[in-house]
Each structure stands twice: as structure tokens, then as C-alpha cells.
Design an enzyme around this catalytic site. Structure first.
Site, mmCIF file in Angstrom:
data_model
loop_
_atom_site.group_PDB
_atom_site.id
_atom_site.type_symbol
_atom_site.label_atom_id
_atom_site.label_comp_id
_atom_site.label_asym_id
_atom_site.label_seq_id
_atom_site.Cartn_x
_atom_site.Cartn_y
_atom_site.Cartn_z
ATOM 1 N N LYS A 483 46.100 59.708 40.204
ATOM 2 C CA LYS A 483 47.496 58.699 40.777
ATOM 3 C C LYS A 483 47.074 57.519 39.356
ATOM 4 O O LYS A 483 45.025 57.750 38.259
ATOM 5 C CB LYS A 483 47.220 57.802 41.788
ATOM 6 C CG LYS A 483 46.054 57.942 42.566
ATOM 7 C CD LYS A 483 46.611 56.976 43.245
ATOM 8 C CE LYS A 483 44.746 57.221 44.511
ATOM 9 N NZ LYS A 483 44.813 55.362 45.575
ATOM 10 N N ARG A 581 47.064 50.967 56.914
ATOM 11 C CA ARG A 581 46.716 50.117 55.551
ATOM 12 C C ARG A 581 48.636 50.863 55.654
ATOM 13 O O ARG A 581 49.648 49.739 55.188
ATOM 14 C CB ARG A 581 46.122 50.831 54.344
ATOM 15 C CG ARG A 581 46.990 50.156 53.031
ATOM 16 C CD ARG A 581 46.111 50.368 52.212
ATOM 17 N NE ARG A 581 45.739 52.166 51.595
ATOM 18 C CZ ARG A 581 45.294 52.579 50.805
ATOM 19 N NH1 ARG A 581 44.595 51.938 50.324
ATOM 20 N NH2 ARG A 581 45.056 54.040 51.186
ATOM 21 N N TYR A 709 35.576 31.320 20.647
ATOM 22 C CA TYR A 709 35.960 30.016 21.914
ATOM 23 C C TYR A 709 35.486 28.605 22.132
ATOM 24 O O TYR A 709 34.161 29.309 23.393
ATOM 25 C CB TYR A 709 37.516 30.602 22.831
ATOM 26 C CG TYR A 709 38.557 31.310 21.873
ATOM 27 C CD1 TYR A 709 38.727 30.394 21.264
ATOM 28 C CD2 TYR A 709 38.573 33.234 22.159
ATOM 29 C CE1 TYR A 709 40.632 30.737 20.673
ATOM 30 C CE2 TYR A 709 39.933 33.342 21.897
ATOM 31 C CZ TYR A 709 40.776 32.347 21.054
ATOM 32 O OH TYR A 709 42.049 32.924 20.518
#
Length: 814
Positions: A483, A581, A709
Site C-alpha cells: 500500500k 480503529r 527565504y
């Protein structure tokens, strides 16, 4: 190789069960998946803790393989083929290779050491090939199986052999010595690789030296500790940079990107130039120099050849190509043995039905040209190659032997015709000798992306898979999780490798991941662990198998199955045993049983649960309670429904920490990718992914000047800054900026300065010798993903899965 079965029976002292002992074989195989197996193949059915090649014999007989070396004859194939029955097929395989080696009488160089074996072997092949017809180990075939495979490549016309031997523990080298039977030995070095397999350095040295029991000479860097272990009867030919009593004394100096070796040998001094400066390459080159001196080469010849040495690419790489092509890059070698390996790799990694090979002239086969290209033709036909593009004057003469072929005398002719060749929707193996510069072809065919890449080591994936398989009971099945784009490492390519290894299941989170794998040609079962009800029709259409975890979801899937007119469709029931879950809770079980009893539209293929704390022995009691509850609830389901599904609860950590709870299957996840929560276990795993980029630009700023930055880095002194084209859009956490993290530049730490930008980051390289275009490492062997995760107060999963898919993945096999 041509040898009668009758002779092999005698060599192996095998029990013969068959009808045709006068049959002749011309090839040996241990891989049931190879398309090169045929009626003249002798197949050795090797076995191990978690594999048994005997189960593939029936499949091989169907492919016309008739001759097998086995430990036993399976019931389903009795009287269907010829069998040589032995006590141990691996030992018999090694015994046969040792016999075969004994039929040849020419110098054999045996190389071992902790590092550098493959490089020294390949460089020696380059340096000596103008004068010898060389047989050498293909790639890094140096193991208990790889060495005999290498030896079996010897042909009558070879007159020099170069074989490497690698060991990871005791009692291995003695077996390899009997197979290689080297007459000349080279010990590259003794380092830390595989230290875990030995009690101490002394034991490791003694084991390595067993390769050289009967050599005429041993070449090595003179070292007091190692010398203590060498049998004084063995002649040594030594070199050193600090001991002038060595046979060859060498000092070095560096000039630009080169190293000069200042050599003193037999009261003569001379210089040898090599195009490297790193210490490892210098040592490897010196071992080659020593061999050439031993063979009597003059310094002028050595100098002229060694200055042409080149970085050695030992990897088969899978790359994304133009026009939906897949490129397998093997553009640095062209010999018969490595061609067989490359064609097998092509079959394992093919992503398209159409397969093309771009092939140069083949060298050092030990065969006549006619016989060589006849055998190459048979290889290509057996591997079902659709198109052959031959490049080279010699191979072009035999164009007629290849179906659907086109030939070019040289690379320039190919380049001129490139636009007419129409590469599209195919897997292309690019295989050529270095002199043909096929890297230019790869560059043309490769899809262009920015210069940041994630290199995936498929050897390491296989190693880690086998490590966890070794922990399993023989009958325990294995699901591997792919996955989240294979934990960031790539979905299809990892899945294809796992299919090659014949794992039982793949696991994905969502249906679209499974659909992509099915569309790419993956055929093994795929479980969808988090299916949405809106995807149920697609799941059935693509023959995926859903995990069901609620009564509502089960009813919805049953309704979809009815609409799709399917029955007994495989589903997987998820139980909640404490993770809280997803999953059916204990009070859901009666209704779940009732629903399943009253339908034949679905079939419970497995029952599973998920452990919450398998990686933490601090919560061992909680984990044991989960396992016990899972056993209780799954047993209740089995009994009530009169079924016998696969049961599984263990994940990667569970495999190691709760071996008694394997049930019928386990699920391997992050461990496959080289990550363990156990530091002791971690040392047995291999790193899979290495994230690399390059230096785009180097500039020097003065005290008081800023970088990036927000001017978050202010130089306190003159500072050299390198810009790297990778940023948070590629998955690099901004928390690594402002000198919290570092990357490696020429193996030295370069702190990340200022803010990490979307597409770039900047590092301080003030004290590092580097230049624009140099490769840098963001993570890999060092820093490791675990180290980065600890630094960022997260877990390795997040680091890996954050790497953007715009980062090109390059898959390779050593």
C-alpha cells in the site's frame, strides 16, 4: 555443456528413477520461473526453510522439462519424468559444479574479502581480456548458489577464470573452495560487512582464507594480523603503502581527478595512473596491478590499460521510458552468462506484453561465433522477445538467426535511424558492452525528469523478504503490504518482484491501488484493506478481495455481489481486538454469523485483526490479550459457519516478537523495506531505498550575507553554499532546515542551511571538496531513514511515504 544423465547419476551417487538414463542435458536450472527451461535442462529442486522447489515440478513437466534432481519424488509426478534422488539437492548441485570445474585445467583466480570483490573481478576482466578468453562470475554471483551457477558457465575455449566468493558465516567458504578450486587468490580486505555471522574478526579472517587452501599464490595487502592466520606454505605476493618489506611498495599522489601510483618492485620504480581518487577504488586498482605484475606484464602495458579503468556499474536498472515504455538498463556488459540473467530479469519485471532487446556484439563466450549466436537466438526465442535490434558488426552477420530483427553496424547507424524505430508500450532490455556506449541509447529512451531519484535495491527487498520468511513455520502463508505506493518505494515493481517470489497475498489500502496493480498484470490475490462502499463494483470487476469490517459494509457488499451476479466471492473479515480503529467487535459476532449463514454470495477467505503494540514489549500483556481474543472470536466464527479460513494477526514486529501467534498467515510491511523497530534485528536487514540528488550550483557568500527565504541563515564568515534540486514538494520536511538536518556530499555531512524551499534546499559545503554535478545523498545507508525519523520526532513510515511520486524511482538488481 553436454553431458549424459547416466554420467550425472554416477557423479552425484544418486538413486535413479526413470526411463531414459542415456538422455543428454545441456543446461542446469534452479529457477522454475525461467523461460529458458526446456527438454535438455536438468532441474535441481532446491529446498530451504521457507521454499521447496519440488512443488513446481509438475508445472515444469508441463513445460517439457524432463530431468530432475530431487530429495523426494512428489506423488503427483511419479512416472512422469526422470528423477535423480539425492539426500540434499543443494549439496548435489555444488558437487556437480565441483566435478564440472575439475574438467578444466587453466588458471582460476579466486577473489574474496569484505568489499571490492565484484569491482576487482570486473576490472581484471577489462585489463586481461585483450590476452585471454575469460569466464567470470556474472554480476555478483558469489553465494552458495551463485558460485556453482557461475562455474557451470565455463566453456572449452576459456583459458582464464575469475570467480568471487562471498560468505556471511562459518562453514561456507570450504564448500566454495571445492567448487572454484582457485589456483591464484586475491584477498581484497577484511571489513565490517557480515560481522554478525562471526564471533570475532579472527574467525572471519580464518573463514575467508579457506578459499586459498591450494592456491599457487595469494595476493594481498600486507597486514600483520592477517599474516598470522595464513598457512606459511602458501606463497604470498604482497603490497603495502607503509611496509617496505612487501613485494611491491606503493605510495600515491593526487593530480586533478586522478591518482598516481608510485611503485617499487624488484628494485625497479615506475608510475601507474588510475582515474580515481577515493581510497576504495585505489585499493581495488592496486589488487589488479598486483595480478598483472604476477602475470609478467610490463609497467608500460599496465599503465596504458589501467589509466582506462572506469567506474563499474553492476546493476540492472528498471527505468521509466518514453511513450509508456519500461527500460531495463544493462548497458555496461555483454557476455553470454549475463545475457541469460538479464533476460530472466526482463521476464520478472516486464510491464508490457511486447518485449524488445537492443543487443551489442557478445564477447568472451568460449564458443565459435556461429555456435554463440545460435545459442543467443535460442535464448531470445525461449524468452518470447518480440523484436531484436542488433548493434555491432559481428552480431549483424547473424541477423538471420533472429525473428523480427533489424541490425546496425554501430551506434551511429542506430542513432540515425532512431526516429523510425517507434518505441511504444513495450519493455526494452538495453544490453551492450561498454565499448558500444549504450548509455546514450538509455538516455534517449528514458523519460526525462528532474535529477532527484530514489534508487530501489531489489536485491535488498529479496534479502529482507527471505529474512522474515526464515522466521515462519513451513506452512505459514505470507501477505506483503504494498500500500501507499509500496511505502513510497514503488507499487508495481515491488509487486512484480513479490509475485516472482510467489508470496501468497498482496495488501493495499484502497481499491485504486489494487486496480493499478491488476492493470499492470499482477495476478496473485490482492486484499483491499480499507475499501469504500462506492468501490465495491470496481473491486468485483477487477477481482480484488475486500476486507469487511462493519455490518453495514457487509450488507452493502452482499447487495453489490447480487447485482453483479457473483457467488462465493472472497471476502476478509476484520475483527477489532483492541486497536479500536476498524473491525467487528465482540458484540457484533452473533449478527455477523447470522448474515454469513444466510448467503452464498460471499465466502470468508480469511479472518484477521490488527495489533496495536506488537513493536513494544512494554505492552506485551496487551498484545497477548489481543492474540487470545482474536483466537477466541475467529474460532467462534469458524465453528458457527463450519469454515476453515486463513487466520492472521501478526504484522512485521509481530512476526519477530510473537512467533507463536503466526496462525495461518502473517502480514509483512515495513520490514520488507529494511526497517525494524528492533535494533538487534535491524543489522540483519538491508537498506532498500536511497534518495539522491545533485549539486545544481555552488556559490561563495561573504560574512553577513544570507541564504534563502526569510534570511534565516546569516553567514558568520566566508561560506561555500551548494544548492540541491529537492525540496518539500519532493517530501523533504521543512523541519530539516536551519541546520537541523544534513545531507551527504562526497560522504561528508553538509548541514542544511536556511529554509527548505518547495523545490530546492541549500547546504554548507565550506569544508567539503565538491563541484557542480556531484551526486549527494539525502538518505540511505547514511543517514538512515530511522535516523531522519528520530530527528523529526516521527516514524520511518512517514519519511518513506512522503517522497513525492514526481521523484523518479530507479529499480536495480546487483
Amino acid at each position: 555443456m553436454t553431458i549424459a544423465i547416466r554420467n550425472i547419476i554416477s557423479i552425484l551417487k544418486a538413486n535413479w528413477v526413470g526411463k531414459n538414463d542415456i538422455a543428454v542435458i545441456d543446461s542446469i536450472s534452479i529457477d522454475s520461473r525461467s523461460l529458458q527451461n526446456d527438454s535438455h535442462t536438468l532441474f535441481f529442486a532446491l529446498t530451504g526453510p521457507n521454499h521447496d522447489a519440488h512443488v513446481y515440478i509438475e508445472e515444469l513437466i508441463a513445460k517439457n522439462v524432463q530431468h530432475f534432481v530431487v530429495n523426494y519424488i512428489p506423488e503427483n509426478v511419479k512416472d512422469k519424468a526422470n528423477f535423480l534422488v539425492v539426500e540434499n539437492t543443494l549439496e548435489s548441485f555444488q558437487k556437480f559444479a565441483a566435478y564440472y570445474r575439475s574438467q578444466f585445467d587453466f588458471p582460476i583466480i579466486g577473489i574474496t574479502g569484505s568489499n571490492g570483490k565484484t569491482i576487482v573481478k570486473e576490472w581484471l576482466n577489462f585489463l586481461l581480456s585483450p590476452d585471454y578468453n575469460i569466464i567470470r562470475s556474472p554480476k555478483s554471483y558469489n553465494s552458495q548458489v551463485g558460485v556453482p551457477l557461475s562455474i557451470l558457465g565455463i566453456k572449452e575455449k576459456h583459458n582464464l577464470g575469475i570467480f568471487e566468493a562471498g560468505i556471511s558465516t562459518t562453514n561456507e567458504m570450504e564448500k566454495l573452495q571445492k567448487i572454484i578450486q582457485p589456483t591464484i587468490g586475491i584477498l581484497t580486505n577484511i571489513g565490517s560487512a557480515h560481522d554478525e555471522g562471526f564471533s570475532d574478526v579472527g574467525e572471519k579472517i580464518k573463514e575467508k582464507l579457506k578459499l586459498f587452501t591450494n592456491v599457487n599464490v595469494l595476493i594481498l595487502n600486507k597486514h600483520k594480523t592477517i599474516s598470522c592466520f595464513i598457512n606459511p606454505k602458501i606463497k604470498q605476493f604482497t603490497w603495502s603503502s607503509d611496509d617496505k618489506s612487501a613485494d611491491v611498495f606503493i605510495s600515491t599522489s593526487k593530480i586533478e581527478s586522478k591518482t598516481m601510483l608510485h611503485c617499487t618492485y624488484q628494485e625497479e620504480t615506475f608510475d601507474i595512473e588510475i582515474p580515481f581518487q577515493d581510497q576504495a577504488s585505489v585499493e581495488n586498482a592496486v589488487h589488479c596491478l598486483m595480478l598483472m605484475l604476477y602475470f609478467g606484464y610490463k609497467p608500460a602495458i599496465i599503465h596504458s590499460r589501467m589509466k582506462e579503468l572506469y567506474p563499474m556499474e553492476m546493476r540492472l536498472k528498471v527505468k521509466t521510458g518514453i511513450n509508456n515504455c519500461t527500460i531495463i538498463d544493462d548497458s555496461y556488459s555483454s557476455d553470454f552468462q549475463s545475457l541469460k540473467i538479464a533476460l530472466d530479469f526482463l521476464e520478472h519485471q516486464k510491464q508490457h506484453k511486447k518485449k524488445t532487446i537492443i543487443l551489442s556484439d557478445i564477447f568472451q563466450s568460449g564458443l565459435s561465433e556461429e555456435e554463440l549466436y545460435s545459442q543467443v537466438s535460442l535464448l531470445i526465442i525461449s524468452n518470447k522477445i518480440a523484436r531484436v535490434i542488433a548493434i555491432g558488426e559481428t552480431i549483424s552477420k547473424f541477423k538471420r538467426k533472429f525473428i523480427n530483427s533489424i541490425s546496425f553496424s554501430n551506434l551511429n547507424e542506430f542513432m540515425a535511424a532512431y526516429d523510425t524505430l517507434e518505441f511504444e508500450n513495450e519493455t526494452i532490455l538495453v544490453k551492450g558492452a561498454r565499448d558500444f556506449h549504450f548509455e546514450q541509447i538509455v538516455s534517449l529512451l528514458e523519460q526525462k525528469t528532474h535529477e532527484t531519484v530514489l534508487e530501489i535495491n531489489l536485491n535488498a527487498v529479496s534479502h529482507n523478504l527471505n529474512f522474515y520468511k526464515s522466521k515462519l513455520n513451513p506452512k505459514t502463508k505470507l501477505m506483503v503490504m504494498v500500500k501507499a505506493f509500496g511505502y513510497g518505494n514503488g507499487g508495481f515493481e515491488i509487486a512484480k518482484l513479490l509475485e516472482h517470489h510467489k508470496v501468497d497475498y498482496l495488501g493495499v489500502a484502497f481499491s485504486d491501488e489494487g486496480i493499478a496493480l491488476k492493470n499492470a498484470g499482477i495476478t496473485i490475490p490482492i486484499m483491499v484493506l480499507n475499501p469504500e462502499s462506492t468501490s465495491f463494483e470496481a473491486i468485483i470487476h477487477y477481482n480484488l478481495e475486500p476486507e469487511i469490517y462493519t455490518i453495514k459494509g457487509l450488507k452493502s457488499f452482499i447487495k453489490t455481489a447480487e447485482l453483479k451476479k457473483v457467488s462465493q466471492y472472497p471476502i476478509h473479515i476484520k475483527l477489532d481486538t483492541g486497536m479500536h480503529r476498524l473491525g467487528f467487535q465482540e458484540n457484533d459476532i452473533p449478527e455477523l454469523i447470522e448474515l454469513l449463514r444466510n448467503t452464498d454470495l460471499v465466502k470468508v477467505k480469511s479472518i484477521l485483526s490488527h495489533m496495536a503494540t506488537s513493536d513494544s514489549l512494554e505492552h506485551k500483556d496487551f498484545s497477548i490479550a489481543q492474540i487470545q481474543l482474536f483466537d477466541q472470536l475467529s474460532t467462534e466464527l469458524k465453528s458457527a459457519l463450519k469454515i476453515n479460513p486463513i487466520r492472521h494477526i501478526l504484522n512485521t514486529s509481530g512476526i519477530s516478537n510473537f512467533p507463536d501467534a503466526q496462525f495461518d498467515m502473517v502480514r509483512l510491511g515495513i520490514g520488507l523495506y529494511g526497517i525494524s523497530n528492533d535494533d538487534d534485528e535491524q543489522k540483519y536487514l538491508q537498506n532498500v531505498g536511497t534518495l539522491k540528488s545533485i549539486i545544481s550550483q555552488i556559490r561563495t557568500i561573504q560574512e553577513g550575507e544570507s541564504v534563502g527565504y526569510g534570511r534565516r541563515f546569516m553567514a558568520k564568515k566566508e561560506t561555500k553554499i551548494a544548492t540541491i534540486p529537492i525540496g518539500y514538494a519532493d517530501g523533504i520536511s521543512r523541519q530539516l532546515g536551519n541546520e537541523n538536518g544534513y545531507i551527504l556530499v562526497n560522504n561528508q555531512k553538509a548541514p542544511i542551511v536556511g529554509s527548505v524551499c518547495m523545490d530546492m534546499l541549500m547546504v554548507d559545503v565550506t569544508n567539503i571538496d565538491c563541484k557542480e554535478g556531484n551526486t549527494v545523498t539525502i538518505f540511505g545507508e547514511k543517514p538512515t531513514v530511522k535516523e531522519l525519523a528520530k530527528l523529526l520526532n516521527t516514524i520511518p513510515y512517514e519519511i518513506l511515504t512522503s517522497i513525492s511520486q514526481r521523484v523518479k524511482r530507479i529499480f536495480y538488481r546487483e
